[in-house]
Write an enzyme that holds these catalytic residues in place. Sequence first.
Site, mmCIF file in Angstrom:
data_model
loop_
_atom_site.group_PDB
_atom_site.id
_atom_site.type_symbol
_atom_site.label_atom_id
_atom_site.label_comp_id
_atom_site.label_asym_id
_atom_site.label_seq_id
_atom_site.Cartn_x
_atom_site.Cartn_y
_atom_site.Cartn_z
ATOM 1 N N GLN A 1 -8.924 13.815 1.201
ATOM 2 C CA GLN A 1 -8.114 14.761 0.444
ATOM 3 C C GLN A 1 -8.499 16.195 0.798
ATOM 4 O OE1 GLN A 1 -7.306 13.888 -3.794
ATOM 5 N NE2 GLN A 1 -8.649 12.111 -3.552
ATOM 6 N N ASN B 1 -13.466 10.317 -0.479
ATOM 7 C CA ASN B 1 -14.126 9.337 -1.335
ATOM 8 C C ASN B 1 -13.871 7.969 -0.713
ATOM 9 O OD1 ASN B 1 -14.926 11.231 -3.306
ATOM 10 N ND2 ASN B 1 -12.912 11.136 -4.257
ATOM 11 N N SER C 1 -8.982 5.337 -5.291
ATOM 12 C CA SER C 1 -7.903 4.584 -5.939
ATOM 13 C C SER C 1 -7.044 3.798 -4.960
ATOM 14 C CB SER C 1 -7.011 5.545 -6.741
ATOM 15 O OG SER C 1 -6.431 6.517 -5.882
ATOM 16 N N HIS D 1 -4.368 0.135 8.016
ATOM 17 C CA HIS D 1 -4.868 -0.009 6.648
ATOM 18 C C HIS D 1 -6.341 -0.401 6.612
ATOM 19 C CE1 HIS D 1 -4.342 -0.776 2.333
ATOM 20 N NE2 HIS D 1 -4.945 -1.937 2.493
ATOM 21 N N HIS E 1 -6.677 2.294 1.608
ATOM 22 C CA HIS E 1 -6.253 2.783 2.924
ATOM 23 C C HIS E 1 -7.127 3.987 3.292
ATOM 24 C CE1 HIS E 1 -2.945 3.134 6.033
ATOM 25 N NE2 HIS E 1 -3.651 4.238 6.233
ATOM 26 N N CYS F 1 0.392 3.239 3.546
ATOM 27 C CA CYS F 1 0.717 2.687 4.862
ATOM 28 C C CYS F 1 2.020 3.282 5.404
ATOM 29 C CB CYS F 1 0.842 1.168 4.781
ATOM 30 S SG CYS F 1 -0.745 0.307 4.880
ATOM 31 N N HIS G 1 -8.472 7.314 3.926
ATOM 32 C CA HIS G 1 -7.855 8.628 3.768
ATOM 33 C C HIS G 1 -8.845 9.597 3.119
ATOM 34 C CE1 HIS G 1 -7.411 7.086 -0.339
ATOM 35 N NE2 HIS G 1 -7.219 8.329 -0.729
ATOM 36 N N CYS H 1 0.838 -1.206 0.000
ATOM 37 C CA CYS H 1 0.000 0.000 0.000
ATOM 38 C C CYS H 1 0.872 1.255 0.000
ATOM 39 C CB CYS H 1 -0.910 0.003 1.228
ATOM 40 S SG CYS H 1 -1.809 1.549 1.471
#
Length: 350
Positions: free
Chosen positions: A170, A155, A163, A115, A166, A55, A168, A52
């Site tokens: 933005q 998202n 995409s 993760h 993990h 990670c 997250h 990943c």
Amino acid sequence: MQHFNNNEHPHRRYNPLLDEWILVSPHRAKRPWQGQKEKIAEDNRPEHDKDCYLCAGNVRANGVKNEEYTDCYVFENDFSALLKEEVSFKNNNKPLFQLKPERGINKVVCFSPKHNLTLPEMEVSAIEKVILTWAEQYIELGSHNFINYIQIFENKGSVMGCSNPHPHGQIWAQSSLPTQVEKTQKSLRSYYEKNKTSLLKDYVNEELKKEERIVLENDHFVVLVPFWATWPYETMIISKRHFGNIIAMNKEETTAFAEILKGITVKYDNLFETSFPYSSGIHQTPTDRISHPEWHFHMHFYPPLLRSATVKKFMVGYEMLGEAQRDISPEQSAKILRDLPTLHYKTKTK
């Protein structure tokens, strides 16, 4: 002649934030579905994936090694949609062919080094750290004189185009107001100038009286299905107190925001007992160094799932050519979400 029933008969609803209408067709929820079905997202990821890019301690696609982070981790997006460098530009625009350069900064915010740990499964204290990180980034990015708006968003899930699995989000900071934000600001400002009050403050107070679209609330925030919701299980988090941005929250409000973020995402996961996909984002005051008393802090959740973990809502045909349309009434979806347990479905097996 039948008496109108908003849970049975087609009708249109007005969205005062975007100055748009939406078509509601609740009777269509009964139609059989033989269309596309999504794959159920795998939920057996390890705490750390050596392959990943996000990670802790791993090397990203551009060769940069991540820190051995222990809670939130922020870095500039390796594949930014916006670039911070200024460019020379000669404006030769014609009325029908207008363009202008756009500057900005894109960042990635990893919520946790784990993760496999999404927001609904995080502790409230860990979600508070995410909120404080968002606030720090709002201050840092907003300090650039060419940054006038900061969009914080997530998202979640491959069905939403994520995409990397993990957990997250933005942050896109840019020199112009994005189209949806500009529309919202125009509506908020128009209402404020006319009524000398916040549109969303007045709206949430009315919703609290009616109660039929409320999903969750605490002392400082409300989660509701908007009267004008487009997506089947769309919700909004709205602050009860009128303030414009994330840095205006006090400590109690930060904790309450973390609690209600966990609450609605747990309910989403519980709806179809899956890691529920969505796009979510915070709408708040621009950073253009202008006073914005019209703005009221709120957060949108746009989940695509409609009937099950494998059937999603598509925005096609009439929605692309005419106007947005939904099949289940906001009142029905609010009741379904409201009645769900507040403990994550995975706890049943522990």
